[in-house]
Design an enzyme around this catalytic site. Structure first.
Site, PDB file in Angstrom:
ATOM      1  N   ASN A  12      -6.542   1.109   0.526  1.00 46.36           N
ATOM      2  CA  ASN A  12      -5.593   1.048  -1.385  1.00 46.36           C
ATOM      3  C   ASN A  12      -6.738   0.383  -2.649  1.00 46.36           C
ATOM      4  O   ASN A  12      -6.104   0.959  -3.695  1.00 46.36           O
ATOM      5  CB  ASN A  12      -3.875   1.163  -1.005  1.00 46.36           C
ATOM      6  CG  ASN A  12      -3.841   2.472  -1.207  1.00 46.36           C
ATOM      7  OD1 ASN A  12      -2.664   2.414  -1.408  1.00 46.36           O
ATOM      8  ND2 ASN A  12      -3.812   3.437  -0.681  1.00 46.36           N
ATOM      9  N   THR A  44       1.118  -1.380  -0.049  1.00 48.66           N
ATOM     10  CA  THR A  44       0.389  -0.069  -0.013  1.00 48.66           C
ATOM     11  C   THR A  44       1.015   0.919  -0.198  1.00 48.66           C
ATOM     12  O   THR A  44       2.075   1.377   0.334  1.00 48.66           O
ATOM     13  CB  THR A  44      -0.655   0.152   1.026  1.00 48.66           C
ATOM     14  OG1 THR A  44       0.130   0.178   2.421  1.00 48.66           O
ATOM     15  CG2 THR A  44      -1.727  -1.027   1.255  1.00 48.66           C
ATOM     16  N   CYS A  45       0.061   2.214  -0.240  1.00 47.44           N
ATOM     17  CA  CYS A  45       0.954   4.040  -0.268  1.00 47.44           C
ATOM     18  C   CYS A  45       1.073   4.422   0.617  1.00 47.44           C
ATOM     19  O   CYS A  45       0.376   5.583   1.121  1.00 47.44           O
ATOM     20  CB  CYS A  45       0.220   4.568  -1.101  1.00 47.44           C
ATOM     21  SG  CYS A  45       0.163   3.838  -2.721  1.00 47.44           S
ATOM     22  N   ASP A  46       0.965   3.886   1.948  1.00 47.44           N
ATOM     23  CA  ASP A  46       1.884   3.948   3.555  1.00 47.44           C
ATOM     24  C   ASP A  46       2.596   4.089   3.956  1.00 47.44           C
ATOM     25  O   ASP A  46       3.040   2.372   4.018  1.00 47.44           O
ATOM     26  CB  ASP A  46       0.687   3.566   4.013  1.00 47.44           C
ATOM     27  CG  ASP A  46       0.568   4.098   4.967  1.00 47.44           C
ATOM     28  OD1 ASP A  46       1.343   4.703   6.375  1.00 47.44           O
ATOM     29  OD2 ASP A  46      -0.684   4.880   6.359  1.00 47.44           O
TER      30      ASP A  46
END
Ligand code: PLP
Length: 376
Positions: free
Chosen positions: A366, A323-325
């Site tokens: 996401n 994910t984009c975290d």
């Protein structure tokens, strides 16, 4: 990994990421715990994995259930267990939920504060109650201390208050911390509990039940004692502190019941470096903290990884989710090594992931689907 799970991956080739749980292992865990502590009633902690297949199996084997919400109570009832086999063990409940549990026939409730006791007396009159006491959580990889329980002095006054209310105080509970790798940790908690029992006896209140909580471990990277060793240590501690007046006991295993029964298969999405002179590669998987591996928080739970079909020298890596975290990094400090010939598209198996994974996975952060699971 069991032969049954290996065969499932080989023959079915399920879409990754996914969890496969071998129900035979759950059954074996139940039997080992029952053998290790034959005088204790087993209340499976539903939150560890509430899959209907697991609840149905455990209901058939004669387990009781520790629940934390009305939804969990309904899952247990749907699995064929009756309400007498359910404990509402969460110390933080809405009064309307207590009433809903009471309407379903649940008659055993936990508390650790006066306000909660008052809610139970109003919404579940006549029920049996037990008070949770604080423990240190020492020796546990996933401590549950601070948030739950009250000190022994407060437990004493609350149990005495309970006697004056419309509920029946029957005992005390504690939890020595999840993934508790030291069987001796029950000793201190039982010493405190026995003291509490003696002091209350002097005030004319006889308690009869000790809830020994969960904490029984799953085998991850570090070794853990056997169920039998826990049984011996706990039985010794009960004898030492209660003498020949050993109370009824219950245990609430979650992780120890289902953890080692499951394997997650994941796929390598990307292998990269941030600079030419980086020593370690980043390996990005199709599962991360939000896909079910929340217990990698602070790298507390360190799952063993298996890569099939690669013979390369194991090289240190940083392992992260898709994910984009930026919090979605699984292992950076822990020493994880993967074969140097690992390639994008390779499958990796994450062992001992039967507990605290499916229900920790986000609904669609996401756009990633919640963790799929197969029970075989
Ligand atoms: C979570 C929980 C358990 C299960 O703990 P494990 O360490 O997974 O065995 C048992 N009892 C209570 C009250 C819990 O909240």
């Amino acid at each position: 990994m069991t032969a049954k799970i290996a065969r499932y991956f080989a023959e079915r080739r399920p879409v990754t990421p996914c969890l496969v749980v071998d129900l035979d292992v759950v059954e074996e865990n139940f039997k080992n715990l029952r053998k290790a502590l034959p005088d204790s009633a087993i209340y499976y902690a539903v939150k560890a994995n509430p899959a209907p297949e697991i609840l149905t199996l455990l209901a058939r084997l004669g387990s009781s259930f520790d629940t934390a919400s009305v939804a969990e109570i309904d899952m247990v009832l749907a699995a064929g267990a009756t309400a007498e086999r359910i404990s509402y063990g969460n110390t933080i409940k809405k009064e309307c939920d207590i009433a809903a549990a009471f309407a379903r026939g649940v008659r055993l409730y936990a508390f650790d504060s006066e306000a909660e006791l008052e809610k139970i007396a109003r919404a579940a009159p006549g029920s049996e109650v037990f008070c949770r006491i604080l423990t240190s959580g020492n020796g546990a990889d996933w401590p549950l201390s601070r948030k739950f329980g009250c000190d022994v002095a407060m437990a004493k006054s609350l149990l005495l208050k309970a006697r004056e209310m419309n509920v029946e105080p029957i005992g005390a509970s504690f939890h020595v911390g999840s993934q508790q790798r030291d069987p001796k940790q029950w000793d201190e908690a039982l010493a405190q509990t026995a003291n509490l029992f003696r002091e209350l006896e002097a005030d004319g209140l006889t308690l009869r039940m000790v809830n020994l909580g969960g904490g029984f471990p799953a085998k991850y990277k570090k070794s853990v004692p056997t169920a039998k060793q826990y049984g011996i240590a706990i039985t010794d501690a009960l004898r030492r502190h209660f003498g020949n007046r050993i109370p009824e006991t219950i245990i609430e295993p979650g992780r120890g019941m289902v953890g080692n029964a499951g394997v997650i298969q994941t796929e390598v999405v990307l292998i990269s470096k941030k600079s030419e002179n980086d020593e370690r590669s980043w390996v990005f998987l199709d599962i991360g903290k939000f896909g079910g591996l929340a217990e990698t928080m602070d790298e507390a739970i360190q799952y063993p990884l298996v890569v099939n079909g690669r013979q390369g020298t194991p090289k240190p890596v940083i392992i992260a989710g898709p994910t984009c975290d930026s919090a979605d990094v699984l292992y950076e400090k822990a020493d994880y090594r993967l074969p140097e010939d690992l390639a994008i598209g390779d499958k990796i198996e994450i062992l001992a992931t039967g507990a605290y994974t499916t229900t920790y996975s986000a609904v669609a952060f996401n756009g990633f689907e919640p963790l799929k699971a197969h029970y075989i």
